[in-house]
Design a protein around this motif. Structure first.
Motif, PDB file in Angstrom:
ATOM      1  N   GLY A 181       3.383   9.780 -10.262  1.00 31.20           N
ATOM      2  CA  GLY A 181       2.863   9.838 -11.618  1.00 31.20           C
ATOM      3  C   GLY A 181       2.696   8.521 -12.343  1.00 31.20           C
ATOM      4  O   GLY A 181       2.371   8.506 -13.533  1.00 31.20           O
ATOM      5  N   GLN A 182       2.920   7.390 -11.665  1.00 25.58           N
ATOM      6  CA  GLN A 182       2.710   6.090 -12.316  1.00 25.58           C
ATOM      7  C   GLN A 182       1.225   5.924 -12.632  1.00 25.58           C
ATOM      8  O   GLN A 182       0.370   6.215 -11.800  1.00 25.58           O
ATOM      9  CB  GLN A 182       3.164   4.944 -11.412  1.00 25.58           C
TER      10      GLN A 182
ATOM     11  N   ALA B 245       0.832  -1.209   0.000  1.00 24.86           N
ATOM     12  CA  ALA B 245       0.000   0.000   0.000  1.00 24.86           C
ATOM     13  C   ALA B 245       0.866   1.257   0.000  1.00 24.86           C
ATOM     14  O   ALA B 245       0.614   2.194  -0.767  1.00 24.86           O
ATOM     15  CB  ALA B 245      -0.935  -0.009   1.212  1.00 24.86           C
ATOM     16  N   ARG B 246       1.887   1.283   0.821  1.00 24.22           N
ATOM     17  CA  ARG B 246       2.775   2.456   0.920  1.00 24.22           C
ATOM     18  C   ARG B 246       3.485   2.712  -0.409  1.00 24.22           C
ATOM     19  O   ARG B 246       3.509   3.839  -0.908  1.00 24.22           O
ATOM     20  CB  ARG B 246       3.784   2.255   2.050  1.00 24.22           C
ATOM     21  N   HIS B 247       4.033   1.674  -1.014  1.00 27.99           N
ATOM     22  CA  HIS B 247       4.792   1.862  -2.252  1.00 27.99           C
ATOM     23  C   HIS B 247       3.879   2.152  -3.444  1.00 27.99           C
ATOM     24  O   HIS B 247       4.263   2.896  -4.347  1.00 27.99           O
ATOM     25  CB  HIS B 247       5.694   0.668  -2.501  1.00 27.99           C
ATOM     26  N   THR B 248       2.689   1.596  -3.428  1.00 29.11           N
ATOM     27  CA  THR B 248       1.734   1.902  -4.495  1.00 29.11           C
ATOM     28  C   THR B 248       1.285   3.355  -4.410  1.00 29.11           C
ATOM     29  O   THR B 248       1.211   4.050  -5.429  1.00 29.11           O
ATOM     30  CB  THR B 248       0.528   0.938  -4.438  1.00 29.11           C
ATOM     31  N   ARG B 249       1.021   3.836  -3.197  1.00 31.34           N
ATOM     32  CA  ARG B 249       0.668   5.261  -3.019  1.00 31.34           C
ATOM     33  C   ARG B 249       1.800   6.156  -3.504  1.00 31.34           C
ATOM     34  O   ARG B 249       1.568   7.146  -4.207  1.00 31.34           O
ATOM     35  CB  ARG B 249       0.376   5.564  -1.543  1.00 31.34           C
ATOM     36  N   ALA B 250       3.022   5.812  -3.141  1.00 30.72           N
ATOM     37  CA  ALA B 250       4.175   6.622  -3.561  1.00 30.72           C
ATOM     38  C   ALA B 250       4.324   6.614  -5.081  1.00 30.72           C
ATOM     39  O   ALA B 250       4.632   7.653  -5.687  1.00 30.72           O
ATOM     40  CB  ALA B 250       5.455   6.103  -2.898  1.00 30.72           C
ATOM     41  N   ALA B 251       4.100   5.466  -5.700  1.00 25.07           N
ATOM     42  CA  ALA B 251       4.210   5.373  -7.161  1.00 25.07           C
ATOM     43  C   ALA B 251       3.138   6.220  -7.840  1.00 25.07           C
ATOM     44  O   ALA B 251       3.421   6.915  -8.824  1.00 25.07           O
ATOM     45  CB  ALA B 251       4.103   3.910  -7.606  1.00 25.07           C
ATOM     46  N   ARG B 252       1.928   6.175  -7.320  1.00 27.17           N
ATOM     47  CA  ARG B 252       0.853   7.023  -7.871  1.00 27.17           C
ATOM     48  C   ARG B 252       1.208   8.495  -7.724  1.00 27.17           C
ATOM     49  O   ARG B 252       1.025   9.281  -8.661  1.00 27.17           O
ATOM     50  CB  ARG B 252      -0.465   6.742  -7.151  1.00 27.17           C
ATOM     51  N   ALA B 253       1.690   8.857  -6.545  1.00 28.27           N
ATOM     52  CA  ALA B 253       2.053  10.258  -6.293  1.00 28.27           C
ATOM     53  C   ALA B 253       3.163  10.727  -7.230  1.00 28.27           C
ATOM     54  O   ALA B 253       3.231  11.910  -7.582  1.00 28.27           O
ATOM     55  CB  ALA B 253       2.465  10.443  -4.830  1.00 28.27           C
TER      56      ALA B 253
END
Length: 153
Positions: free
Chosen positions: A62-63, A52-60
């Motif tokens: 621009g992924q 969850a943490r890394h997916t949020r960071a990736a979205r933030a």
């Protein structure tokens, strides 16, 4: 919590994490690629808090949702690059090393698309995220998911 019981080890782990990702940055490994590595290792390890943490960071960062969905099925992705696929393949082999060695073909492909410094940085990055996942799961960190059930001895 493990950090309170073994603060020196926890500090060393934090320093290793910082050194590994600083080396990756210095080697020119894209931060977006590093996030994909963290996501894939966390998926395999079943560490939902890290995922969850890394997916949020990736979205933030621009992924796209398509790219994030394709991490799990990277071999069939039309949106992930050869370089990203090689990094994800290497990450999987490192994460699943208990099943055997990192295959020569996986290492060779990664060595074709990354220079020596980048390859070393990727190995460290995958190793560090796996260590973090295992600590989170072993200590039952909130949201880390249930660890696999060990066979009774």
């Amino acid at each position: 919590m493990i950090k309170n019981v073994t603060p020196d080890v926890s500090s060393a782990m934090s320093a290793l994490h910082e050194a590994a990702f600083t080396a990756a940055d210095a080697a020119g490994v894209e931060p977006e690629l590093l996030q994909l590595i963290k996501i894939r290792a966390s998926q395999i390890n079943g560490c939902s808090s890290s995922l969850a943490r890394h997916t949020r960071a990736a979205r933030a960062a621009g992924q796209s949702e398509q790219r994030l969905r394709d991490v799990r099925a990277w071999r069939n992705s039309k949106v992930l690059t050869r370089r990203e696929q090689a990094a994800l393949s290497l990450t999987e082999a490192i994460t699943l090393v208990f099943a055997g060695q990192v295959p020569d073909s996986v290492y060779a492909e990664a060595a074709r698309v990354f220079d020596e410094t980048q390859l070393a940085a990727l190995i460290w990055a995958a190793t560090v995220i796996n260590a973090h996942n295992r600590i989170a799961i072993a200590t039952r960190l909130e949201g880390s998911g249930a660890p696999p059930v060990a066979a009774a001895g």
